[in-house]
Structure formats: C-alpha cells, structure tokens
Write an enzyme that holds these catalytic residues in place. Structure first.
Site, PDB file in Angstrom:
ATOM      1  N   ASP A 108     -74.840  46.607 -76.186  1.00 24.45           N
ATOM      2  CA  ASP A 108     -75.306  45.599 -75.226  1.00 24.45           C
ATOM      3  C   ASP A 108     -76.664  46.009 -74.630  1.00 24.45           C
ATOM      4  O   ASP A 108     -76.784  47.052 -73.995  1.00 24.45           O
ATOM      5  CB  ASP A 108     -74.226  45.511 -74.130  1.00 24.45           C
ATOM      6  CG  ASP A 108     -74.394  44.323 -73.222  1.00 24.45           C
ATOM      7  OD1 ASP A 108     -75.429  43.650 -73.300  1.00 24.45           O
ATOM      8  OD2 ASP A 108     -73.476  44.080 -72.419  1.00 24.45           O
TER       9      ASP A 108
ATOM     10  N   ASP B  36     -73.943  35.324 -70.849  1.00 22.14           N
ATOM     11  CA  ASP B  36     -72.489  35.484 -70.704  1.00 22.14           C
ATOM     12  C   ASP B  36     -71.739  34.172 -70.493  1.00 22.14           C
ATOM     13  O   ASP B  36     -72.136  33.327 -69.687  1.00 22.14           O
ATOM     14  CB  ASP B  36     -72.176  36.395 -69.519  1.00 22.14           C
ATOM     15  CG  ASP B  36     -72.518  37.842 -69.826  1.00 22.14           C
ATOM     16  OD1 ASP B  36     -73.216  38.094 -70.825  1.00 22.14           O
ATOM     17  OD2 ASP B  36     -72.081  38.717 -69.059  1.00 22.14           O
TER      18      ASP B  36
HETATM   19  C1  GLA Z   1     -72.925  41.994 -70.429  1.00 24.67           C
HETATM   20  C2  GLA Z   1     -72.257  41.380 -71.649  1.00 24.67           C
HETATM   21  C3  GLA Z   1     -70.800  41.093 -71.335  1.00 24.67           C
HETATM   22  C4  GLA Z   1     -70.114  42.385 -70.939  1.00 24.67           C
HETATM   23  C5  GLA Z   1     -70.832  43.011 -69.756  1.00 24.67           C
HETATM   24  C6  GLA Z   1     -70.276  44.375 -69.412  1.00 24.67           C
HETATM   25  O1  GLA Z   1     -72.971  41.099 -69.358  1.00 24.67           O
HETATM   26  O2  GLA Z   1     -72.905  40.213 -72.039  1.00 24.67           O
HETATM   27  O3  GLA Z   1     -70.149  40.525 -72.464  1.00 24.67           O
HETATM   28  O4  GLA Z   1     -70.088  43.264 -72.030  1.00 24.67           O
HETATM   29  O5  GLA Z   1     -72.222  43.161 -70.015  1.00 24.67           O
HETATM   30  O6  GLA Z   1     -70.918  44.971 -68.346  1.00 24.67           O
END
Ligand code: GLA
Length: 540
Positions: free
Chosen positions: A304, A365
C-alpha cells in the site's frame, strides 16, 4: 528584500503615484475634497496591505493535521507548509504535493491539493484561519460530503523534529518487466481484515476468522486468502528484521494455523517508511521483508503506497518502487500473489502487471454505503482491456454484510464486482453472517461469473436513464448480463435482446433467483427496485 519590504515598497510607490495624480488635479478640486479623497485612498491602501500582510503572515509556516479515526488509532501527521515567496503564497503537503490556487481573503483560506499525478482530481480545502488553527472543510468521501479537518500550527520542536526526520531518497532499480509469476489465473478470493476491523486485529481474532471461513462454507465457495491487513506490525529488531506486534506472538505459527485450515495466508505492508495506519513499512527493507513474509508462509502481499508519496512522486519512481518488491517476492522462491494498492494513480492498469503484480487497486478506499460502491463500481467501465488471467483490476474489498447498506444494495455491490471480474476479498465478520449475507456471498452461480476462466472483465453495453446493462463474456460461449437501477425509484426494464446485440437466446437463467426463464421471447422485461439489479446467464 523580504516579502514585507517588497510590500512596503509597492505601497509607497502606489501612494506616490496617487498623490502625484491628485496634485495634477488640484486646480480643479477644493482642499477639503482633496484631503478627504487622499485620506480615503490611504485608508484603502492601508486595509489592502494589512489584509495581505496579516493573513499572509498568519498562513505562512508549518501546520499539522493529525489524522486519527476509529480505523487509524495510530495517528498520522499530514504536514502543510506555506511560504510567502515575493508576495506570492506557495504551499506544499507532506513536502511533495504542491498546494495550488491558494487564496486568503480576510480570515478565509482555500487551496487545492493534487494528491495524484498531473491530471488527477484536485481536492479543494476551504475554511478559516484562527490564531493557531486552520479549520478546514474537505470533500474526502466519494459522495462529496464535507469533512471537518483541523490543522494546528506546528511548534518549534515539531518543526525541528520534521527536519530531523527527513528520510533520504533511496535509489530505485531501472525499470524492467518482471516476469509473470503464474498466479491468480482467476481473480483472488478471500477475506481481508481492514473493512470490518480497521487496525485492531490480533492473533485470536484471526484464528477465529480462519475457523469461521471454514465453518461457514466460505472457504469451500472459493474464499481462500485470509489477509491480515494493516495493524499487525511491531518494530524492527537490531538486524532490521520486522517483528510482529505483541498481539501476534508467533506469525509462523499463525501462518501454519491458516494453512492447516486449507486457507492461504495474506499479509500487508507499504513501500513507504510507514503504512497508512502509521505502522512500520518496508522502505529500505524490501528484500528483507519479502524473505520474512515468505518465512512466515505468506501467500499474498498487499503493498500500500501510503507514505511512499513523501519520497517518490513520479510515475516512473512509483513503478520502479513496486517493481522492487515484485522482484524481491520472486526472489524468495515462494509463490506470493502480489496486490498493489495505490488507488489507481498514474493509470496503474497500464503498467501494474509489469511490476510483477497480480492485481491493483483502481480506486480510493471503499466505504460501506451506496454512494461509495456505486461511484467506484460504475466508474470501472473502460478498464476492461487491462484485466485478464493473472492480472486484475481491483475496485477494493467487499463491504457486503457490514450493515451500512440494504440487502438490495449489497446484492448490487456483489453483482457489479463479479461482472468486473474483481478480486472478491470479503470485508465482513464471517463469524456472524445473516442469511441475507450468506445468500449473497455464497451464491455459487454468481461466484462462477467472477471466476470464469476466460477472465474477461465486463463492460457497459446500454445506459437508459438510471438503468444500465453490462455484459461479460464467459468461457462456454454464454454471456452474463446484468441490469442495474441506480435510481431512487423502482423501474420497469423492457429491452429487446437485439438492443444488446444478442439474437434471441436459447436459454436465460436468473442467477440470483436460481431459475431458468420459463419463456424466452425477443424481449426481456423485469421490475428493478431502486439500487437493485438482475444478473442473467444468457446462452446464445
Ligand atoms: C489504505 C488502504 C486500505 C487499508 C488501509 C490500512 O487506506 O487503501 O485498503 O489497507 O490503508 O491502513
């Protein structure tokens, strides 16, 4: 010359010009009017200058936004720095993302933040400056609702700490194509911890989830990857080896437990120094971490972007950074599905597979509401050419069963994701599924549309007001057709097959009703509730 000196000079020049102009007129003006005119102009100039100066001075400096919510108990800092360059206000977020169109008027401030590459949408920040706070409103969710965001003025100690913590930019490998790892011939299916549990995960929870995935029939329906998302990390030891937090006393044993259940073990990290939740990332430790994950038995890595944005900013840097981990994973010798999470920046679908990735996020997200899933789902049209066996577009994990939507909306969520050949990583609590959630997640015929071996991503073939039809070619020559109603009211859909470029089908099966249509005519008709859908398998 300091900005203030420059402002003073401009003011003096202005006043001199005005006075000269006034004196040229003096023959025609009475002294009284002249004095009033002059006084008025001086007041105006003074106000303009003091406005610009006071508020420029108030905004100039370093501001800190503490990002903390239920999902991110490890507070992260977003740093805004404003400088006044020769009277022009400049700004930057986290040292890399420029702030654009900065406006200060009275105590009102506004600016745009470009969080992505050139061309990506800019996020408007607007609000008021108080003595030591910027009280901002920002549209952070797909529905455009404004979230309150407070930036406070950084203390001298914090500014010194930020300087000291500046992380050196490590060199990246030259860009090259990482060979296909041969994994994920169909979109990965499983469960990820983040949507439901945020960062509050521990060994006991994960073991109980593993049990539930088996007991509920989820594993046998294909949901085999159990991914520990952010929040499992502890510190690095003296050799730089990343340790799990005390909440995970023995990661290898947990991996064995997951494998013992017939499941596969997924883990999460970031190419940045910190993850999005503020835990330690893999920056500068890529190979070491890949080896650690492999030694624990990991079969899947979600990687990520998060704080890597503070170090690398260009498309090439991002690609090379993802490639670095892609190569490190291959070097471990263990088959590990590689999942990129960088929210679709720099058109990742065009190059993601070349970094060794099997899937890549195409959106920010997901949230457990209709606005979010419909905004993400319906915007995937056009990406279909980039998906196929081994490499998939990922519109994010499922929210089905998390309580924020109606059954109808969850069914539409699932339908859209299977039509998109999306990875089906569930994000609910499999220990407490309602019958409705089970019916949605465990409908084998629906899952088969997603897992079809041809690996085609569906696309929109008709749009009529709130109604859309999408089609996905299947391996046996049939086609999945989904009708969606995005509107607030129920709608009657009446469509001739020929309008969908289909001849009268031999057979039509409604996959949610698990029924063949008794009577196939030239036309398909159905009543679709608001936010509802139908999913058909059409045999040509
Ligand atoms: C980002 C990702 C999420 C999750 C969070 C964890 O926002 O897009 O899917 O993995 O980090 O902190």
């Amino acid at each position: 010359m300091t900005p203030d000196d420059r402002a003073d000079n401009i003011a003096i020049d202005g006043i001199v010009l005005m006075v000269v102009a006034l004196f040229k007129e003096r023959g025609r003006m009475q002294t009284y009017h002249l004095r009033r005119y002059l006084a008025g102009i001086l007041v105006l100039i003074g106000m303009t200058l003091s406005n610009g100066r006071i508020h420029a001075a108030e905004l100039t400096g370093t501001w800190i936004i503490n990002v903390q919510d239920a999902n991110t108990p490890n507070a992260q800092e977003v740093v805004l720095t404003f400088t006044n360059e020769n009277g022009v206000m400049k700004g930057v977020m986290n040292g890399t993302s420029p702030l654009e169109d900065i406006k200060v008027q009275g105590d009102q401030v506004s600016f745009l933040v470009a969080l992505g590459p050139p061309g990506s949408p800019k996020i408007p920040f607007a609000g008021v400056i108080t003595a030591d706070e910027l009280q901002l409103k920002v549209p952070l969710t797909p529905d455009g609702k404004l979230t309150d965001v407070v930036a406070r003025r950084a203390t001298a100690d914090e500014i010194a700490a930020l300087q000291a913590a500046k992380i050196p930019k490590l060199p990246l490998p030259p860009i090259r194509d990482v060979p296909d790892n041969g994994l994920a011939s169909t979109p990965p299916m499983g469960w990820g911890s983040y949507n439901r549990f945020g960062l509050t995960i521990d060994d006991k929870l994960i073991r109980s989830i593993a049990d539930a995935l088996v007991d509920s029939g989820m594993r046998d329906a294909g949901y085999i990857y159990l991914e520990l998302d952010d929040g499992w990390q502890g510190e690095r030891d003296s050799n730089g080896v990343l340790q799990p937090s005390p909440k995970f006393p023995d990661m290898k044993a947990l991996g064995d437990y997951i494998h013992g259940k017939g499941l596969r073990f997924g883990i999460y990290s970031s190419p940045g120094p910190k993850t999005c939740g503020g835990f330690i990332g893999s920056y500068g430790h890529e190979e070491q971490d890949a080896n650690t994950f492999a030694a624990w038995g990991a079969d899947y890595l979600k990687y990520d972007w998060c704080t890597a944005v503070n170090i690398y900013t260009t498309a090439d840097e991002m690609r090379a950074d993802y490639q670095k981990m892609g190569e490190a994973l291959i070097k471990t010798g263990r088959p590990i599905v590689y999942s990129l999470c960088q929210y679709g920046l720099f058109s990742v679908w065009q190059w993601g597979a070349k970094t060794g990735a099997n899937l890549w996020r195409t959106s920010f997200d997901i949230k457990d509401n209709w606005e979010s899933i419909s905004a993400i789902g319906f915007s995937q049209n056009g990406l279909e050419d980039y998906a196929g066996p081994g490499h998939w577009n990922d519109p994010d994990m499922l929210e089905v069963g998390n309580g924020g939507m109606s059954t109808e909306e969850y069914r539409t969520h699932m339908t859209m994701w299977v039509m998109l050949a999306a990875p089906l990583m569930t994000g609910n609590d499999p220990r407490e599924m309602t019958d409705e959630t089970r019916d949605i997640l465990l409908n084998r015929e629906v899952i088969l549309v997603d897992q079809d071996s041809l690996g085609r991503q569906g696309k929109r073939i008709m749009e009529r007001g709130a109604i859309q039809a999408w089609a996905k070619e299947l391996d046996d020559g049939s086609v999945a057709i989904a009708f969606f109603n995005r509107g607030q009211d129920s709608e009657q859909v009446t469509v001739k097959w020929s309008e969908l470029n289909l001849v009268k089908p031999k057979a039509v099966r409604d996959l949610w009703k698990k029924m063949d249509l008794a009577d196939v005519t030239d036309t398909y008709a159905s009543e679709l509730p608001s936010h509802g859908c139908t999913l058909l398998k059409v045999t040509k």
